[in-house]
Design a protein around this motif. Structure first.
Motif, PDB file in Angstrom:
ATOM      1  N   LYS A  85      58.509  50.099  39.129  1.00  0.00           N
ATOM      2  CA  LYS A  85      58.231  48.803  38.520  1.00  0.00           C
ATOM      3  C   LYS A  85      56.756  48.669  38.155  1.00  0.00           C
ATOM      4  O   LYS A  85      56.385  47.896  37.263  1.00  0.00           O
ATOM      5  N   LEU A  86      55.901  49.438  38.834  1.00  0.00           N
ATOM      6  CA  LEU A  86      54.465  49.350  38.585  1.00  0.00           C
ATOM      7  C   LEU A  86      54.113  49.702  37.141  1.00  0.00           C
ATOM      8  O   LEU A  86      53.097  49.231  36.611  1.00  0.00           O
ATOM      9  N   GLU A 132      55.320  48.636  34.587  1.00  0.00           N
ATOM     10  CA  GLU A 132      55.404  47.442  33.739  1.00  0.00           C
ATOM     11  C   GLU A 132      54.243  46.485  33.960  1.00  0.00           C
ATOM     12  O   GLU A 132      54.079  45.527  33.206  1.00  0.00           O
ATOM     13  N   PHE A 133      53.433  46.739  34.997  1.00  0.00           N
ATOM     14  CA  PHE A 133      52.373  45.796  35.369  1.00  0.00           C
ATOM     15  C   PHE A 133      51.054  46.139  34.668  1.00  0.00           C
ATOM     16  O   PHE A 133      50.806  47.289  34.309  1.00  0.00           O
ATOM     17  N   SER A 134      50.205  45.136  34.524  1.00  0.00           N
ATOM     18  CA  SER A 134      48.828  45.372  34.074  1.00  0.00           C
ATOM     19  C   SER A 134      48.056  46.064  35.194  1.00  0.00           C
ATOM     20  O   SER A 134      48.499  46.094  36.355  1.00  0.00           O
ATOM     21  N   ASP A 135      46.887  46.599  34.862  1.00  0.00           N
ATOM     22  CA  ASP A 135      46.049  47.245  35.880  1.00  0.00           C
ATOM     23  C   ASP A 135      45.757  46.284  37.032  1.00  0.00           C
ATOM     24  O   ASP A 135      45.871  46.652  38.211  1.00  0.00           O
ATOM     25  N   GLU A 136      45.388  45.049  36.685  1.00  0.00           N
ATOM     26  CA  GLU A 136      45.034  44.061  37.708  1.00  0.00           C
ATOM     27  C   GLU A 136      46.224  43.747  38.610  1.00  0.00           C
ATOM     28  O   GLU A 136      46.076  43.618  39.837  1.00  0.00           O
ATOM     29  N   ASP A 137      47.411  43.631  38.007  1.00  0.00           N
ATOM     30  CA  ASP A 137      48.595  43.290  38.800  1.00  0.00           C
ATOM     31  C   ASP A 137      49.036  44.446  39.692  1.00  0.00           C
ATOM     32  O   ASP A 137      49.562  44.227  40.790  1.00  0.00           O
ATOM     33  N   VAL A 138      48.848  45.692  39.217  1.00  0.00           N
ATOM     34  CA  VAL A 138      49.151  46.852  40.068  1.00  0.00           C
ATOM     35  C   VAL A 138      48.258  46.829  41.299  1.00  0.00           C
ATOM     36  O   VAL A 138      48.722  47.018  42.431  1.00  0.00           O
ATOM     37  N   LYS A 157      46.739  44.219  42.652  1.00  0.00           N
ATOM     38  CA  LYS A 157      47.146  43.103  43.507  1.00  0.00           C
ATOM     39  C   LYS A 157      48.377  43.449  44.330  1.00  0.00           C
ATOM     40  O   LYS A 157      48.470  43.106  45.520  1.00  0.00           O
ATOM     41  N   GLU A 158      49.344  44.117  43.702  1.00  0.00           N
ATOM     42  CA  GLU A 158      50.585  44.475  44.389  1.00  0.00           C
ATOM     43  C   GLU A 158      50.339  45.489  45.493  1.00  0.00           C
ATOM     44  O   GLU A 158      50.870  45.368  46.604  1.00  0.00           O
ATOM     45  N   LYS A 161      48.210  44.527  48.882  1.00  0.00           N
ATOM     46  CA  LYS A 161      48.919  43.729  49.891  1.00  0.00           C
ATOM     47  C   LYS A 161      49.370  44.597  51.062  1.00  0.00           C
ATOM     48  O   LYS A 161      49.628  44.092  52.168  1.00  0.00           O
TER      49      LYS A 161
END
Length: 288
Positions: free
Chosen positions: A201-202, A204-210, A212-213, A216
């Protein structure tokens, strides 16, 4: 058996690729005969695909071969992505001619950004390599793969998360993992098997969202997340400023008395965007 000949836009320095990958003792390659055997997982089954260089740096040609014809299209697609054959290095060369690291780009011209073979092994490798010198990091990852992974045609495959999740921490500390690192490797693998972390799923994410995910998760900080983005997902504009190798390379290139500060690194790298990942790679190469 199947084989396919693929032409790639030059420059593409496959010898530089093999030289860098050869530092990893898990990878099967032959520098003299200019080939690498790539462990691929397609539809949850392991396959070995051989990639052999036939051409030159300026006119690169490769032969790709495997044993299962039904997987040919998927295998070629994965190989093209891993070796970044669809990214022309011409634009890169032109861009960095105008920058303060043009000398490094001339020295290592045609060196592509090559990805790890799959996201899970990339993440495990990044966790294992945290805060270790490169030689011992490779030793630990080799022990991990050869203890819990498997071979196909003499080529090593990383274990799957389903194989790592049930392990006891002591099984890794026996290999000289620190207790904390053993927990990070096993606990992260458990999150994947439980469906709480979806690596695919990563994409599909932007660099910043990857980032952040991933941060965690206990044991994954910005450095690890950025390296997954760079080496696992192939994002072109990553600059892991906390990486000691990058700091040393910048200190050496700019003849600094001490390691650069974060602010200095921002100043030096201002003109490198949107290809910061390639600047990172070439700076690594300059000290390896």
């Amino acid at each position: 058996m199947w084989s396919e000949t693929v032409k790639v836009d030059g420059p593409y320095h496959f010898e530089q690729v093999l030289d860098r990958i050869s530092m990893d003792p898990v990878v099967a390659l032959n520098q003299e005969e200019r080939y690498i055997q790539v462990p691929l997982v397609i539809e949850d089954k392991p396959y070995v695909v051989k990639v052999q260089a036939l051409g030159t740096v300026e006119e690169p040609v490769f032969n790709i071969s495997g044993t299962d014809g039904e997987t040919k299209i998927q295998a070629i697609e994965k190989i093209r992505r891993i070796f970044q054959w669809d990214f022309s290095l011409h634009a890169l060369t032109d861009h960095f001619k105008q920058t303060n690291i043009s000398q490094i780009f001339e020295q290592h011209a045609g060196t592509p950004l090559v990805l790890e073979f799959d996201l899970y092994s990339c993440l495990m490798k990044c966790i294992i390599h945290q805060q270790l010198n490169l030689a011992f990091a490779h030793t630990l990852s080799e022990r991990f793969v050869k203890t819990f992974g498997h071979q196909v045609d003499d080529v090593w495959f990383y274990p799957k998360p389903e194989q790592v999740a049930p392990l006891e921490y002591e099984q890794l500390t026996e290999l000289q993992f620190s207790r904390r690192k053993a927990e990070y490797v096993i606990d992260t693998s458990r999150l994947i098997t439980e469906g709480k972390l979806n690596l695919e799923k990563l994409n599909e994410f932007s660099d910043e969202d990857v980032i952040k995910e991933l941060v965690k998760i206990r044991g994954i900080g910005p450095w690890t997340a950025q390296n997954v983005l760079l080496s696992g997902l192939g994002r072109p504009n990553l600059f892991p400023k906390a990486d000691i190798g990058i700091q040393k390379a910048i200190q050496k290139h700019f003849k600094l008395e001490k390691k650069p500060t974060s602010e200095e690194m921002d100043q030096f790298s201002e003109a490198w965007s949107p290809y910061l990942s390639y600047a990172t790679l070439y700076l690594w190469r300059s000290i390896e």
